[in-house]
Design an enzyme around this catalytic site. Structure first.
Site, PDB file in Angstrom:
ATOM      1  N   TYR A 113       0.822  -1.212   0.000  1.00 28.81           N
ATOM      2  CA  TYR A 113       0.000   0.000   0.000  1.00 28.81           C
ATOM      3  C   TYR A 113       0.860   1.267   0.000  1.00 28.81           C
ATOM      4  CZ  TYR A 113      -3.921  -3.083   1.355  1.00 28.81           C
ATOM      5  OH  TYR A 113      -4.878  -4.063   1.414  1.00 28.81           O
ATOM      6  N   LYS A 121       5.795 -13.988   4.060  1.00 28.01           N
ATOM      7  CA  LYS A 121       5.802 -14.924   2.937  1.00 28.01           C
ATOM      8  C   LYS A 121       7.215 -14.935   2.348  1.00 28.01           C
ATOM      9  CE  LYS A 121       3.520 -17.673   0.081  1.00 28.01           C
ATOM     10  NZ  LYS A 121       2.836 -18.933   0.460  1.00 28.01           N
ATOM     11  N   ASP A 171      -9.565  -8.702   8.958  1.00 29.87           N
ATOM     12  CA  ASP A 171     -10.985  -8.881   8.617  1.00 29.87           C
ATOM     13  C   ASP A 171     -11.387 -10.340   8.854  1.00 29.87           C
ATOM     14  OD1 ASP A 171     -10.966  -6.228   7.810  1.00 29.87           O
ATOM     15  OD2 ASP A 171     -12.123  -6.599   6.001  1.00 29.87           O
TER      16      ASP A 171
HETATM   17 MG    MG Z   1      -9.986  -3.494   5.691  1.00 28.72          MG
END
Ligand code: MG
Ligand code: NAI
Length: 340
Positions: free
Chosen positions: A130, A180, A241
Site C-alpha cells: 500500500y 511470505k 478482517d
Molecule cells: Mg480493511
C-alpha cells in the site's frame, strides 16, 4: 503520548454512512464516564468532497493534530479513481505517520463469537503493497511492495511492547511474525529478520513465525493459540478482517492507528451504504474503539468499564441485525450506557 489527568480533547470525525450513526454512539459512551474529556467535531469524506471538492479538509487535519486523538467512523471511497479524491483515513495515516495499526480480537458473549480468544494483530500501516507505487508499463499494471528496515523495526517494537504488556497482565503474548519470505525473499526476508532482531531485546516474549497462508488457516482452525501477530500492510488488512469474522463480524471489530504524536481510533468496518441511515448499524466496533482510546490515554479502568458494559448489553440480549438480533443502534447504545 504522555499520560495526563488534565482534560483531553478528542476530535470526532464521523465521516460517511454509518460513521454518522456509530461515532455519536461511541462519543456518548465516552461522555458518560465522568472523565475530563472534551469533544470537537470535524468533517471528512465523500459527501464533504461532493460539496466542497475536498475529502479531507486542512481544518480537520489541524483539529486532529491539535487534539492528538481522534475517533474516526468511516468514509465512502469511489471504486474508480476520481480526480482530487484521497481517502481521509489514508491521508491521516500518511500525514501523522500512524505506523502501527492495532486490531485486537477478543471473544464476546453470544453464539456468534468463538469463545476463548484474546489475540492482537499488529499491522504495519505505512508501506508494503500500500506504498502507493502503482503504475502502468505498456499494458501491464504494476504495484511495488516496499519494505524498509526503519518501518520494520518500529512496527516490531510496537508489537513487542504490546506483547510485553500482555505478558505482564497474564494474557496470551507470544509473538508470531507473519510473512511470505519463501516467495518474497527480499522484502519479507527483510521484514522477518528485522522483527527477529528487535525481538532479541525482549527475552521475556516467546517468538514464532508463520507463513501468511498457513496463518490464515490457523486463524480459522486454532485462533486461541495466538497472542500477538505482527505483519505487513496487506497481509494485516486481510487477516484482521478474517479475525473479525471469528467474533461476530465487522460490526464489532475495533482498531487503533498509532503514531508518535497522534492516535486515531476507528471501527474496522466501512461506511456500509447498504444499511446507512436506517438506525440499525452495530455501534459495538466504534464503542470498543473508544475503549482502545481510553487505554491509550492511560485510563485502563474506564476502558474495562466500557468493555464490561458492552458484554452486559449483549448478555441481556441486545443484538443488532448483523449479530442475528433486532436491536437498533439506539437500543444497543442505551443498553451499554445503562450498564456502565
Ligand atoms: Mg480493511
Ligand atoms: P463495509 O464494512 O462498509 O460493509 C461490509 C458489510 O458489513 C456490509 O454488508 C455492511 O452492511 C456490514 N457492516 C459494516 N459495518 C457494519 C455495522 N457497524 N453494523 C452492521 N453491519 C455492518 O465495507 P464495504 O461494503 O466493502 O465498503 C463500503 C464503503 O466503505 C466503500 O466506499 C469503502 O471504500 C468504504 N470503506 C471505508 C473504510 C474506512 O473509511 N476506514 C474501511 C472499509 C471500507
Amino acid at each position: 503520548m504522555t499520560a495526563t489527568t488534565a482534560e483531553r480533547t478528542i476530535c470526532l470525525v464521523p465521516g460517511d454512512g454509518v460513521g454518522q450513526e456509530v461515532i455519536p454512539a461511541a462519543a456518548e459512551v465516552l461522555a458518560a464516564l465522568g472523565l475530563e474529556l472534551r469533544f470537537v467535531e470535524a468533517s471528512a469524506g465523500f459527501a464533504h468532497f461532493e460539496q466542497t471538492g475536498e475529502a479531507m479538509p486542512e481544518t480537520t487535519l489541524a483539529d486532529v493534530a491539535a487534539a492528538g486523538l481522534a475517533l474516526f467512523g468511516a468514509t465512502s471511497s469511489p471504486s474508480r479513481k476520481v480526480a482530487g479524491y484521497r481517502s481521509p483515513i489514508l491521508v491521516m495515516r500518511r500525514t501523522f505517520q500512524l505506523y502501527a495499526n492495532l486490531r485486537p480480537t477478543q471473544s464476546l458473549p453470544g453464539a456468534f463469537s468463538r469463545p476463548g480468544l484474546d489475540f492482537l494483530i499488529v499491522r504495519e500501516n505505512t508501506e508494503g503493497l500500500y506504498a502507493g507505487r502503482e503504475r502502468m508499463e505498456g499494458e501491464a499494471a504494476i504495484a511495488e511492495r516496499v519494505i524498509t528496515p526503519q518501518a520494520t523495526e518500529r512496527i516490531a517494537r510496537a508489537a513487542l511492547e504490546q506483547a510485553r504488556r500482555r505478558a505482564a497482565a497474564g494474557r496470551p503474548a507470544a509473538l508470531t511474525i507473519v510473512h511470505k519470505a519463501n516467495v518474497l525473499s527480499l522484502t519479507d526476508g527483510l521484514f522477518r529478520d528485522g522483527c527477529r532482531r528487535v525481538a532479541a531485546e525482549y527475552s521475556e516474549v516467546e517468538v514464532n513465525e508463520c507463513l501468511v497462508d498457513t496463518a490464515a488457516m490457523r486463524l480459522v482452525r486454532d485462533p486461541q493459540d495466538f497472542g500477538v501477530l505482527v505483519t505487513t500492510n496487506l497481509f494485516g488488512d486481510i487477516l484482521s478482517d478474517e479475525a473479525a469474522a471469528l467474533i461476530g463480524g465487522l460490526g464489532v471489530a475495533p482498531s487503533a492507528n498509532l503514531g508518535e504524536r497522534v492516535a486515531v481510533f476507528e471501527p474496522v468496518h466501512g461506511s456500509a451504504p447498504d444499511i446507512a441511515g436506517q438506525g440499525v448499524a452495530n455501534p459495538i466496533g466504534a464503542v470498543l474503539s473508544a475503549a482502545l482510546l481510553l487505554e491509550h490515554i492511560e485510563q485502563p479502568a474506564a476502558a474495562e468499564r466500557v468493555r464490561q458494559a458492552v458484554h452486559a448489553a449483549l448478555q441481556a440480549g441486545y443484538r443488532p441485525a448483523d449479530l442475528g438480533g433486532r436491536a437498533t443502534t439506539r437500543d444497543v447504545t442505551r443498553a451499554i450506557l445503562e450498564n456502565l
